[in-house]
Design an enzyme around this catalytic site. Structure first.
Site, PDB file in Angstrom:
ATOM      1  N   GLU A   1      -6.676  -9.762  -2.917  1.00  0.00           N
ATOM      2  CA  GLU A   1      -7.463  -9.684  -1.684  1.00  0.00           C
ATOM      3  C   GLU A   1      -8.949  -9.523  -2.017  1.00  0.00           C
ATOM      4  O   GLU A   1      -9.616  -8.601  -1.543  1.00  0.00           O
ATOM      5  CB  GLU A   1      -6.983  -8.518  -0.815  1.00  0.00           C
TER       6      GLU A   1
ATOM      7  N   GLU B   1       0.819  -1.222   0.000  1.00  0.00           N
ATOM      8  CA  GLU B   1       0.000   0.000   0.000  1.00  0.00           C
ATOM      9  C   GLU B   1       0.851   1.269   0.000  1.00  0.00           C
ATOM     10  O   GLU B   1       0.544   2.258   0.658  1.00  0.00           O
ATOM     11  CB  GLU B   1      -0.979  -0.026   1.181  1.00  0.00           C
TER      12      GLU B   1
END
Length: 283
Positions: free
Chosen positions: A153, A52
Site C-alpha cells: 500500500e 492489520e
C-alpha cells in the site's frame, strides 16, 4: 492481489457480525472465507487473510481465543490455492510495530498454517522523506521470517510535486533493490480518487495528467529499470554477458539492416537464476 478476507480492527467489523458469538461467529467467518475464496478462485493469486491484526483483535477477543488468528489462516489454506499474507502498517514507513510484526511472522511460520508472505503497507507521513537506510534496516529485520515481502500500500505525501517525486524514487528504489521484496503496489494514483488526496497523486485532473511524481515513477519503471542492450558480434566475439533486471526478455537479431525474425527468442530472467541463450546465425 485480493484484500482482504477478514479485518480484525473493531471499527471495520460490520455491526451484524458484532452481534454474533461462539460457534455461530466461528461458522459465519469460516463460511465467508470459504465462499469468498471459491468464488474468486484463481483470479486471486494473493489474499490478505487477517488485515492489520497487530492493531485489532476483534475476533480473538470475541471468541476468547488468542490463537484464532492462526485458525483463520488454516481455514483459508484449506479453502484454496492462493498465497496467504499478513498485512500491516507501522512496520516499514514507521518502526513502531516492526519488532511485533517480526514476532508475529515467526509465530505464523512456525505454526505451519500456510503463511506465504508479509505485506508491509508503506504509508509514509506527510512531508516525510523516506530514508533508504532506515527502510532497509526494517526490511532486513522482517526478512528474518523467511517469507517474501510485498509492499502492499505504498504512498508518500508532499504538496510540492518535485519533492513528491524524490520521495517516491527514494522509497521505490529501496524497496525494489531489496532481495526479500517481490512486489510493490501503490495505494492510489489519481488525485480525484486517492485516499490521501492530491499530495500523494501520480496523475491529476479529468485527463489524468502526469504529475512530476508520476513522470518520475514511469521513468524508473519504463527506462531506468529496464534492460535494453545492443551488441555487435564482430566486436563482442561469439559470446557476451548481460547483467539484467528480473523479468521477461526478447532477443532480436539484425543483419545488414533487417531483422532475422526466425531467430527471435523470448525468455524470463528470474531471481537467483542465470540464463543462457544460444543463437545460430547463418549469414
Amino acid at each position: 492481489r485480493c484484500h482482504n478476507l477478514v479485518w480484525s480492527v473493531d471499527q471495520w467489523v460490520q455491526d451484524w457480525v458484532k452481534q454474533l458469538h461462539g460457534d455461530e461467529l466461528r461458522n459465519v467467518v469460516k463460511d465467508h472465507i470459504e465462499e469468498t475464496m471459491q468464488t474468486y478462485g484463481s483470479k486471486c493469486e494473493h489474499w490478505d487473510v487477517d488485515n492489520e491484526n497487530l492493531h485489532g483483535q476483534f475476533f480473538q477477543s470475541a471468541l476468547h481465543d488468542p490463537s484464532y488468528n492462526l485458525e483463520l489462516f488454516r481455514i483459508a489454506n484449506a479453502a484454496g490455492n492462493s498465497q496467504l499474507f499478513l498485512n500491516d502498517y507501522n512496520v516499514v514507513a514507521s518502526g513502531a510495530s516492526t519488532n511485533d510484526y517480526l514476532n508475529q511472522g515467526r509465530q505464523f511460520k512456525n505454526a505451519n498454517v500456510g503463511l506465504d508472505g508479509l505485506g508491509v503497507q508503506c504509508h509514509f507521513g506527510s512531508e516525510q522523506r523516506p530514508d533508504p537506510a532506515t527502510i532497509k534496516r526494517r526490511l532486513d529485520e522482517l526478512a528474518q521470517v523467511g517469507v517474501p515481502i510485498w509492499a502492499t500500500e505504498l504512498d508518500v505525501m508532499s504538496s510540492n510535486e518535485n519533492t513528491r517525486a524524490d520521495f517516491y524514487e527514494a522509497a521505490l528504489t529501496t524497496l525494489y533493490s531489496h532481495s526479500s521484496v517481490e512486489g510493490i503496489l501503490f495505494w492510489g494514483f489519481w488525485d480525484q480518487a486517492h485516499w490521501r488526496g492530491d499530495k500523494a497523486a501520480l496523475v491529476k485532473g479529468d485527463n489524468l495528467q502526469l504529475t512530476a511524481a508520476g513522470s518520475r515513477v514511469l521513468d524508473l519503471l519504463e527506462n531506468r529499470w529496464m534492460t535494453d542492450e545492443t551488441h555487435t558480434l564482430s566486436q563482442a566475439g561469439n559470446q557476451f554477458t548481460v547483467r539484467g533486471f528480473h523479468g521477461d526478455y526478447e532477443v532480436h537479431v539484425n543483419y545488414q539492416g533487417r531483422e532475422l525474425s526466425n531467430l527471435k527468442q523470448t525468455f524470463t530472467l528470474n531471481k537467483g537464476h542465470s540464463k543462457t541463450v544460444n543463437l545460430n546465425v547463418h549469414t
